[in-house]
Structure formats: structure tokens, C-alpha cells
Design a protein around this motif. Structure first.
Motif, PDB file in Angstrom:
ATOM      1  N   ASN A  99       0.797  -1.403   0.089  1.00 46.11           N
ATOM      2  CA  ASN A  99       0.130  -0.189   0.223  1.00 46.11           C
ATOM      3  C   ASN A  99       0.890   1.224  -0.156  1.00 46.11           C
ATOM      4  O   ASN A  99       0.355   2.397   0.319  1.00 46.11           O
ATOM      5  CB  ASN A  99      -0.971  -0.017   1.524  1.00 46.11           C
ATOM      6  CG  ASN A  99      -2.079  -0.847   1.034  1.00 46.11           C
ATOM      7  OD1 ASN A  99      -2.392  -1.484  -0.084  1.00 46.11           O
ATOM      8  ND2 ASN A  99      -2.596  -1.481   2.276  1.00 46.11           N
ATOM      9  N   PHE A 100       2.162   1.390  -0.282  1.00 46.19           N
ATOM     10  CA  PHE A 100       2.962   2.443  -0.440  1.00 46.19           C
ATOM     11  C   PHE A 100       3.479   2.985   1.054  1.00 46.19           C
ATOM     12  O   PHE A 100       3.646   4.059   0.930  1.00 46.19           O
ATOM     13  CB  PHE A 100       2.628   3.273  -1.522  1.00 46.19           C
ATOM     14  CG  PHE A 100       2.502   2.652  -2.903  1.00 46.19           C
ATOM     15  CD1 PHE A 100       3.421   2.298  -3.492  1.00 46.19           C
ATOM     16  CD2 PHE A 100       1.155   2.067  -3.404  1.00 46.19           C
ATOM     17  CE1 PHE A 100       3.618   1.665  -4.909  1.00 46.19           C
ATOM     18  CE2 PHE A 100       1.056   1.648  -4.609  1.00 46.19           C
ATOM     19  CZ  PHE A 100       2.177   1.456  -5.251  1.00 46.19           C
ATOM     20  N   GLU A 101       3.084   2.247   2.001  1.00 47.99           N
ATOM     21  CA  GLU A 101       3.322   2.826   3.198  1.00 47.99           C
ATOM     22  C   GLU A 101       4.822   1.861   3.896  1.00 47.99           C
ATOM     23  O   GLU A 101       4.832   1.540   4.633  1.00 47.99           O
ATOM     24  CB  GLU A 101       2.246   2.414   4.158  1.00 47.99           C
ATOM     25  CG  GLU A 101       1.031   2.847   4.114  1.00 47.99           C
ATOM     26  CD  GLU A 101      -0.230   3.126   4.872  1.00 47.99           C
ATOM     27  OE1 GLU A 101       0.205   3.015   6.327  1.00 47.99           O
ATOM     28  OE2 GLU A 101      -1.129   2.382   4.499  1.00 47.99           O
ATOM     29  N   GLN A 102       5.814   2.286   2.876  1.00 46.89           N
ATOM     30  CA  GLN A 102       7.020   1.688   3.173  1.00 46.89           C
ATOM     31  C   GLN A 102       7.566   1.939   4.544  1.00 46.89           C
ATOM     32  O   GLN A 102       8.350   0.993   4.976  1.00 46.89           O
ATOM     33  CB  GLN A 102       8.085   1.740   2.019  1.00 46.89           C
ATOM     34  CG  GLN A 102       7.867   1.256   0.906  1.00 46.89           C
ATOM     35  CD  GLN A 102       6.653   1.953  -0.252  1.00 46.89           C
ATOM     36  OE1 GLN A 102       6.210   2.915   0.180  1.00 46.89           O
ATOM     37  NE2 GLN A 102       6.696   1.503  -1.416  1.00 46.89           N
ATOM     38  N   THR A 103       7.424   3.271   5.024  1.00 46.08           N
ATOM     39  CA  THR A 103       7.859   3.454   6.228  1.00 46.08           C
ATOM     40  C   THR A 103       7.505   2.615   7.450  1.00 46.08           C
ATOM     41  O   THR A 103       8.467   2.067   8.199  1.00 46.08           O
ATOM     42  CB  THR A 103       7.929   5.098   6.645  1.00 46.08           C
ATOM     43  OG1 THR A 103       8.495   5.822   5.531  1.00 46.08           O
ATOM     44  CG2 THR A 103       8.488   5.295   7.909  1.00 46.08           C
ATOM     45  N   THR A 104       6.121   2.294   7.475  1.00 44.33           N
ATOM     46  CA  THR A 104       5.716   1.716   8.656  1.00 44.33           C
ATOM     47  C   THR A 104       6.270  -0.048   8.272  1.00 44.33           C
ATOM     48  O   THR A 104       6.443  -0.628   9.133  1.00 44.33           O
ATOM     49  CB  THR A 104       4.314   1.586   8.339  1.00 44.33           C
ATOM     50  OG1 THR A 104       3.729   2.930   8.516  1.00 44.33           O
ATOM     51  CG2 THR A 104       3.301   0.744   9.607  1.00 44.33           C
ATOM     52  N   ALA A 105       6.315  -0.434   7.071  1.00 48.64           N
ATOM     53  CA  ALA A 105       6.518  -1.793   6.629  1.00 48.64           C
ATOM     54  C   ALA A 105       7.963  -1.889   7.274  1.00 48.64           C
ATOM     55  O   ALA A 105       8.580  -2.950   7.666  1.00 48.64           O
ATOM     56  CB  ALA A 105       6.570  -1.926   5.135  1.00 48.64           C
ATOM     57  N   TYR A 106       8.972  -0.956   7.004  1.00 48.31           N
ATOM     58  CA  TYR A 106      10.178  -1.020   7.304  1.00 48.31           C
ATOM     59  C   TYR A 106      10.371  -1.010   9.018  1.00 48.31           C
ATOM     60  O   TYR A 106      11.213  -1.831   9.373  1.00 48.31           O
ATOM     61  CB  TYR A 106      11.143   0.206   6.981  1.00 48.31           C
ATOM     62  CG  TYR A 106      11.602  -0.072   5.166  1.00 48.31           C
ATOM     63  CD1 TYR A 106      11.944  -0.963   4.721  1.00 48.31           C
ATOM     64  CD2 TYR A 106      11.148   1.185   4.519  1.00 48.31           C
ATOM     65  CE1 TYR A 106      11.951  -1.319   3.381  1.00 48.31           C
ATOM     66  CE2 TYR A 106      11.677   1.063   3.237  1.00 48.31           C
ATOM     67  CZ  TYR A 106      11.760  -0.226   2.658  1.00 48.31           C
ATOM     68  OH  TYR A 106      12.194  -0.208   1.093  1.00 48.31           O
ATOM     69  N   SER A 107       9.503  -0.365   9.604  1.00 44.45           N
ATOM     70  CA  SER A 107       9.794  -0.297  11.114  1.00 44.45           C
ATOM     71  C   SER A 107       9.409  -1.422  11.862  1.00 44.45           C
ATOM     72  O   SER A 107      10.114  -1.874  12.594  1.00 44.45           O
ATOM     73  CB  SER A 107       8.641   1.183  11.394  1.00 44.45           C
ATOM     74  OG  SER A 107       9.337   2.310  10.742  1.00 44.45           O
ATOM     75  N   VAL A 108       8.418  -1.792  11.194  1.00 45.73           N
ATOM     76  CA  VAL A 108       7.944  -3.376  12.118  1.00 45.73           C
ATOM     77  C   VAL A 108       8.706  -4.540  11.510  1.00 45.73           C
ATOM     78  O   VAL A 108       9.001  -4.984  12.413  1.00 45.73           O
ATOM     79  CB  VAL A 108       6.520  -3.503  11.222  1.00 45.73           C
ATOM     80  CG1 VAL A 108       5.846  -4.886  11.593  1.00 45.73           C
ATOM     81  CG2 VAL A 108       5.325  -2.520  11.563  1.00 45.73           C
ATOM     82  N   ALA A 109       9.403  -4.134  10.380  1.00 48.48           N
ATOM     83  CA  ALA A 109      10.261  -5.344   9.961  1.00 48.48           C
ATOM     84  C   ALA A 109      11.411  -5.403  10.783  1.00 48.48           C
ATOM     85  O   ALA A 109      12.091  -6.198  11.253  1.00 48.48           O
ATOM     86  CB  ALA A 109      10.668  -5.079   8.553  1.00 48.48           C
ATOM     87  N   PHE A 110      12.048  -4.080  11.083  1.00 54.14           N
ATOM     88  CA  PHE A 110      13.089  -3.755  11.794  1.00 54.14           C
ATOM     89  C   PHE A 110      12.764  -4.397  13.257  1.00 54.14           C
ATOM     90  O   PHE A 110      13.666  -4.698  14.015  1.00 54.14           O
ATOM     91  CB  PHE A 110      13.275  -2.160  11.764  1.00 54.14           C
ATOM     92  CG  PHE A 110      14.659  -1.937  12.839  1.00 54.14           C
ATOM     93  CD1 PHE A 110      15.634  -2.377  12.635  1.00 54.14           C
ATOM     94  CD2 PHE A 110      14.312  -1.492  14.081  1.00 54.14           C
ATOM     95  CE1 PHE A 110      17.178  -1.979  13.769  1.00 54.14           C
ATOM     96  CE2 PHE A 110      15.308  -1.113  14.940  1.00 54.14           C
ATOM     97  CZ  PHE A 110      16.506  -1.248  14.688  1.00 54.14           C
TER      98      PHE A 110
END
Length: 269
Positions: A236-247
Motif C-alpha cells: 500500500n506504499f506505506e514503506q516507512t511503516t513496513a520497514y519499521s515493523v520489519a526492523f
């Protein structure tokens, strides 16, 4: 022991470090870089998103239940494999390794075929009794248990084999019960193997994706785990949230491994 010249040793070390760096350290570090590219605000912001918090809570619940179940059955199966002889022992040992070789998606599909409410073997009976397995937390816990089961067993079995059963037999000959023998002799001997297996199982459970996706239904705020929300946010192009949860998932897993590595006595390694 084969003696290796100094240049060869350094070459082997360089190849090994380079391989691990390119395959593990570099990709994980890039996730960290993307997470904190604009500071800590993006990372802290994931805790203000209700769906993300719900996914993290569900992931923690599923992982903890899976670890507890695998701990109980993992130690029991390990003792059974090492201390007892019975027909089908080799077959059981081979079956334990199936989760390491079968795709998690196949695991999820197999659970769907068995426990689905409409077409599963046991699904209609279970749902008529008021229980729901598929598309709910029980199915997610079962899928996670399946993929993480071998990790505890494969840590404990070699240690049990190495220590033998001399001390256990001596304890029983002095009148110790089976429970006393396990708590005072066996468990202290395999303590670090159990701890390391639990840590590996926890890390695997936190990061499970394929099997959980099949059996969960991926309903936002209800059956969506942290790994599933990473996929959803990224698409959904919310990469910042995706990166944060993955981190966050990677950090918790790595932190557990590091803590155990530092606490574990050198002679136990």
C-alpha cells in the motif's frame, strides 16, 4: 588436525565473513537504515497505529503460545528419542525434520484441508462444538508450532546424547522419582540447549509468514500478524511503516540471540 597456512586461514575467514555479510548483515542493515532515515519519529509512530499495535500483540501471543507448546513437546520428544528404544523411532526422527524441508505454505494448506469449517476432515465437527480453528488464533498457533517444532528438539537431542544417562540411573538407584530425576539431573544438564532452542523457536515464530497467511485469513485488526502487516503496508506504499515493523521483528530476534550468546558459559558452547 590438519595444519593450514596463515594466508589460507585468512582467505577462509574473509570468504566466510564476506558470505555472511552479503547474505545477512547487509540486507538487515539496509532495513535499519530505511527505518531511521528520517529519525526515530517513524519508528515510534508505528505504536500509534491501532492496526499495527493489534498485529504486534497478536504476533506476540501466537509466538508465546507456540514456544510454550513446542517447549513441552520438544523436550518430551527429545527424551523419548534419546532415552528409549521403540518401533518407529527412526521414522519419528525423520518426521520431525519435515517442517524444515516443507514449504510453510504447504503446511498452511494442509491445516486448511484438515480443519476448515466447510471442507475439512474435522472442521465441521469442531465448529459445531463452538470452536473455530481456521481463520482464528488456534489455527495460527498450530501453523507456527509446526514450523518451529524441530528447533528445540535438534538443540536438545545432541546434548542428551552427549551427557548419557549414568547420572540419571544413579539418581534412580538412590530412590529418586522420575520427576526428581528430571528436575535435578536432566533439566540442569540440558538447560542451555533448551534456552537456545526456545530462543530460536521464538525468533522463527515471530517471523512466520507463509503458513500463518494461509490459515489466518489476513483480516486487518483481527487475524493480521506483524509479518502480514509488513506485506500489506509495503504493497500500500506505506514503506516507512513496513520497514519499521520489519526492523522491530528483526531486532527482537537478534537481541535474544545476542543475550543468550553472552550469558551462555564458554564451556557450554
Amino acid at each position: 588436525m590438519v595444519r593450514v597456512s596463515t594466508p589460507v586461514r585468512w582467505l577462509l575467514r574473509t570468504v566466510a565473513v564476506g558470505y555472511v555479510f552479503l547474505l545477512v548483515a547487509w540486507p538487515v542493515s539496509l532495513v535499519a537504515v530505511q527505518t531511521f532515515e528520517d529519525g526515530f519519529s517513524n519508528f515510534v509512530g508505528i505504536f500509534s497505529d491501532e492496526n499495527t499495535v493489534a498485529a504486534l500483540q497478536l504476533t506476540l501471543m501466537v509466538a508465546l503460545w507456540a514456544v510454550v507448546i513446542n517447549l513441552i513437546f520438544g523436550v518430551t520428544i527429545s527424551i523419548l528419542l534419546v532415552r528409549y528404544e521403540f518401533p518407529g523411532k527412526r521414522a519419528l526422527s525423520a518426521l520431525i525434520d519435515i517442517p524444515l524441508s516443507v514449504s510453510p505454505v504447504v503446511v498452511g494448506l494442509a491445516l486448511l484441508l484438515v480443519y476448515s469449517g466447510r471442507t475439512g476432515w474435522f472442521g465441521p465437527s469442531i465448529e459445531s462444538a463452538g470452536w473455530q480453528v481456521i481463520y482464528d488464533s488456534p489455527g495460527m498457533i498450530m501453523a507456527t508450532c509446526f514450523v518451529a517444532l524441530p528447533l528445540i528438539i535438534r538443540e536438545v537431542v545432541p546434548v542428551l546424547t552427549e551427557i548419557g544417562d549414568d547420572q540419571e540411573q544413579a539418581a534412580r538407584s538412590l530412590g529418586a522419582s522420575g520427576r526428581q530425576t528430571f528436575l535435578r539431573i536432566t533439566l540442569p544438564s540440558i538447560k542451555w540447549a533448551v534456552i537456545y532452542g526456545v530462543v530460536l523457536s521464538l525468533a522463527r515464530s515471530l517471523g512466520e509468514f507463509g503458513a500463518v497467511k494461509v490459515v489466518s485469513g489476513n483480516v486487518t485488526g483481527r487475524t493480521q500478524t506483524a509479518t502480514l502487516i509488513v506485506e500489506a503496508k509495503y504493497q500500500n506504499f506505506e514503506q516507512t511503516t513496513a520497514y519499521s515493523v520489519a526492523f522491530l521483528l528483526a531486532f527482537v530476534s537478534i537481541a535474544c540471540l545476542v543475550v543468550v550468546a553472552f550469558l551462555r558459559p564458554q564451556h557450554e558452547i
